[in-house]
Design a protein around this motif. Structure first.
Motif, PDB file in Angstrom:
ATOM      1  N   SER A   1      85.378  30.377  43.795  1.00 21.59           N
ATOM      2  CA  SER A   1      84.256  31.172  44.309  1.00 21.59           C
ATOM      3  C   SER A   1      83.394  31.743  43.193  1.00 21.59           C
ATOM      4  O   SER A   1      82.458  32.491  43.468  1.00 21.59           O
ATOM      5  N   GLY A   2      83.717  31.400  41.930  1.00 19.27           N
ATOM      6  CA  GLY A   2      82.955  31.931  40.801  1.00 19.27           C
ATOM      7  C   GLY A   2      81.742  31.095  40.473  1.00 19.27           C
ATOM      8  O   GLY A   2      81.158  30.409  41.332  1.00 19.27           O
ATOM      9  N   LEU A   3      81.344  31.118  39.203  1.00 18.71           N
ATOM     10  CA  LEU A   3      80.121  30.461  38.756  1.00 18.71           C
ATOM     11  C   LEU A   3      80.400  29.041  38.277  1.00 18.71           C
ATOM     12  O   LEU A   3      81.300  28.817  37.474  1.00 18.71           O
TER      13      LEU A   3
ATOM     14  N   GLY B   1      74.794  22.289  43.523  1.00 21.56           N
ATOM     15  CA  GLY B   1      75.514  23.541  43.713  1.00 21.56           C
ATOM     16  C   GLY B   1      75.798  24.319  42.458  1.00 21.56           C
ATOM     17  O   GLY B   1      76.573  25.280  42.474  1.00 21.56           O
ATOM     18  N   ASN B   2      75.180  23.944  41.349  1.00 15.46           N
ATOM     19  CA  ASN B   2      75.376  24.712  40.112  1.00 15.46           C
ATOM     20  C   ASN B   2      74.725  26.082  40.223  1.00 15.46           C
ATOM     21  O   ASN B   2      73.630  26.218  40.763  1.00 15.46           O
TER      22      ASN B   2
ATOM     23  N   SER C   1      65.229  25.729  48.645  1.00 18.76           N
ATOM     24  CA  SER C   1      65.100  26.917  49.493  1.00 18.76           C
ATOM     25  C   SER C   1      65.508  28.182  48.745  1.00 18.76           C
ATOM     26  O   SER C   1      66.345  28.137  47.834  1.00 18.76           O
ATOM     27  N   GLU C   2      64.910  29.293  49.150  1.00 20.51           N
ATOM     28  CA  GLU C   2      65.309  30.570  48.552  1.00 20.51           C
ATOM     29  C   GLU C   2      66.756  30.904  48.899  1.00 20.51           C
ATOM     30  O   GLU C   2      67.448  31.558  48.116  1.00 20.51           O
TER      31      GLU C   2
ATOM     32  N   ASN D   1      69.493  32.098  46.326  1.00 21.66           N
ATOM     33  CA  ASN D   1      70.175  33.372  46.524  1.00 21.66           C
ATOM     34  C   ASN D   1      71.696  33.223  46.525  1.00 21.66           C
ATOM     35  O   ASN D   1      72.412  34.146  46.126  1.00 21.66           O
ATOM     36  N   GLU D   2      72.198  32.067  46.972  1.00 21.83           N
ATOM     37  CA  GLU D   2      73.642  31.837  46.903  1.00 21.83           C
ATOM     38  C   GLU D   2      74.143  32.007  45.469  1.00 21.83           C
ATOM     39  O   GLU D   2      75.165  32.645  45.216  1.00 21.83           O
TER      40      GLU D   2
END
Length: 299
Positions: free
Chosen positions: A225-227, A252-253, A277-278, A282-283
Motif C-alpha cells: 500500500s506504499g509508494l 500505477g506509479n 484523470s485527477e 490523487n490516488e
C-alpha cells in the motif's frame, strides 16, 4: 524548483562532493520547499554499499565507504548488517536525506550477473533475512528505504544500456524472487522501485516499470500500500518508448524517476486535457502525503 515543482530529488555523488556545500544545499532546498508549498521534498540517494555509494565515498562524510551486502555479512554477520544500516540511516538523516534508495532485494547467485555485486548473493531465504533486518534498521532511524528492483532482477541485462527480456515462469517469481519483497513489505518498507525488464510471464510488451500487470502483482498479490517508484525513465530500456511518462502514470506509479525535465509538462498537459484523470493523480498524492506526514516532511 519553481519551473518544475517536483515532489523530490535524487542526489548523485557528483552533487555531494563538497561536504560543507552539501549540507547547506540539502537544508536550503528543503527549507525552500517548506516555505513555498508547505510540503517537504523527498531528498534521496542510492546508498546501497559496495559499488553504489553516493555519500560514503567521500571521507568527509565517512572514513570508508559502506560495504556491499555480501562484504558486510561476511565480516559481521547479521549483527553487522543491522549495525551498519543503523549507522547509514543516521548519517543520511543527519545530512537531511530522508529516503535511501536501498536495500537491493534482488536475488542473484551468479557472479556473472549484472546485478550480482549489489545483491546479498544468497538464497531467497537469506536475501529475505537481509531485507527484513535492513528494513527494520531504517525504520528505527526514521528514514525511508526502497526495495528494488521489483519483481526481481536475476540474470537480466543492464537496462541502463538497452532492453532486457525476462522469460522466466510465474512460478519462479512466486516461489523465489518475490519473497524478499514480501518480507520487506511486511517489515514496513515504504517504497518499492520497479525495474525496466520486460517480464514476459506478466506482460510481454512493456517493461515492468510501465506495466499495469506488474503493478497489480505488487498491489494485489503482495498487498503493498506504499509508494511505487519507477527506475529512471531516461535509461536505455525506456527512454525511447512513446508516451513513456504517461504510461508510467497509467501503470500505477506514484513516483516517476528521471534526470530529464520533459516528463513534467507532458504529465501536466495530460491531466489538464483529461487524458489522465485527477482521481488517478490523487490516488498517488494521498500516498505521497501520507509518507511525508509520517516522516515529518509536512505538518
Amino acid at each position: 524548483f519553481t519551473a518544475y515543482p517536483v515532489g523530490g530529488l535524487i542526489y548523485f555523488s557528483d552533487n555531494l562532493e563538497d561536504a560543507p556545500q552539501t549540507v547547506s544545499m540539502l537544508s536550503t532546498m528543503q527549507d525552500y520547499a517548506q516555505e513555498t508549498t508547505g510540503v517537504g521534498l523527498f531528498l534521496s540517494v542510492d546508498e546501497e554499499g559496495g559499488t553504489v555509494v553516493r555519500v560514503s565515498k567521500y571521507p568527509a562524510f565517512r572514513d570508508t565507504p559502506f560495504l556491499s551486502p555480501q562484504e558486510l555479512y561476511a565480516q559481521g554477520g547479521w549483527d553487522g548488517v543491522y549495525q551498519e544500516t543503523i549507522e547509514k540511516g543516521n548519517l543520511l538523516k543527519s545530512l537531511g536525506i530522508n529516503l535511501c534508495l536501498a536495500p537491493v532485494a534482488d536475488i542473484s547467485n551468479n557472479p556473472n550477473d549484472y546485478i550480482y555485486e549489489r545483491t546479498f548473493g544468497g538464497s531467497a531465504e537469506d536475501t529475505s533475512q537481509f531485507i527484513e533486518i535492513s528494513t527494520k534498521a531504517y525504520r528505527e532511524t526514521n528514514i525511508g528505504c526502497t526495495l528494488k528492483h521489483f519483481p526481481g532482477y536475476a540474470s537480466n541485462l543492464n537496462t541502463h544500456n538497452g532492453s532486457s527480456v525476462d522469460n522466466r515462469e510465474k512460478s519462479q517469481f512466486y516461489g523465489n524472487d518475490l519473497k524478499p519483497f514480501q518480507t520487506g513489505i511486511d517489515a514496513g518498507a515504504p517504497v518499492v522501485m520497479v525495474n525496466h525488464n520486460i517480464v514476459s510471464c506478466f506482460d510481454a510488451e512493456n517493461p515492468a516499470s510501465i506495466s499495469p500487470e506488474v503493478h497489480s502483482v505488487l498491489r494485489k498479490d503482495l498487498h503493498f500500500s506504499g509508494l511505487i517508484c519507477t527506475d529512471s525513465l531516461d535509461m536505455g530500456a525506456t527512454k525511447n518508448i512513446t508516451d513513456v511518462y504517461l504510461k508510467a502514470v497509467d501503470a500505477g506509479n506514484d513516483l516517476i524517476a528521471t534526470c530529464e525535465t520533459a516528463g513534467y509538462p507532458i504529465v501536466l498537459q495530460a491531466v489538464n486535457t483529461g487524458r489522465i484523470s485527477e482521481n488517478r493523480v490523487n490516488e498517488s498524492v494521498i500516498r505521497i502525503l501520507a509518507y511525508k506526514l509520517y516522516y515529518g516532511l509536512m505538518s
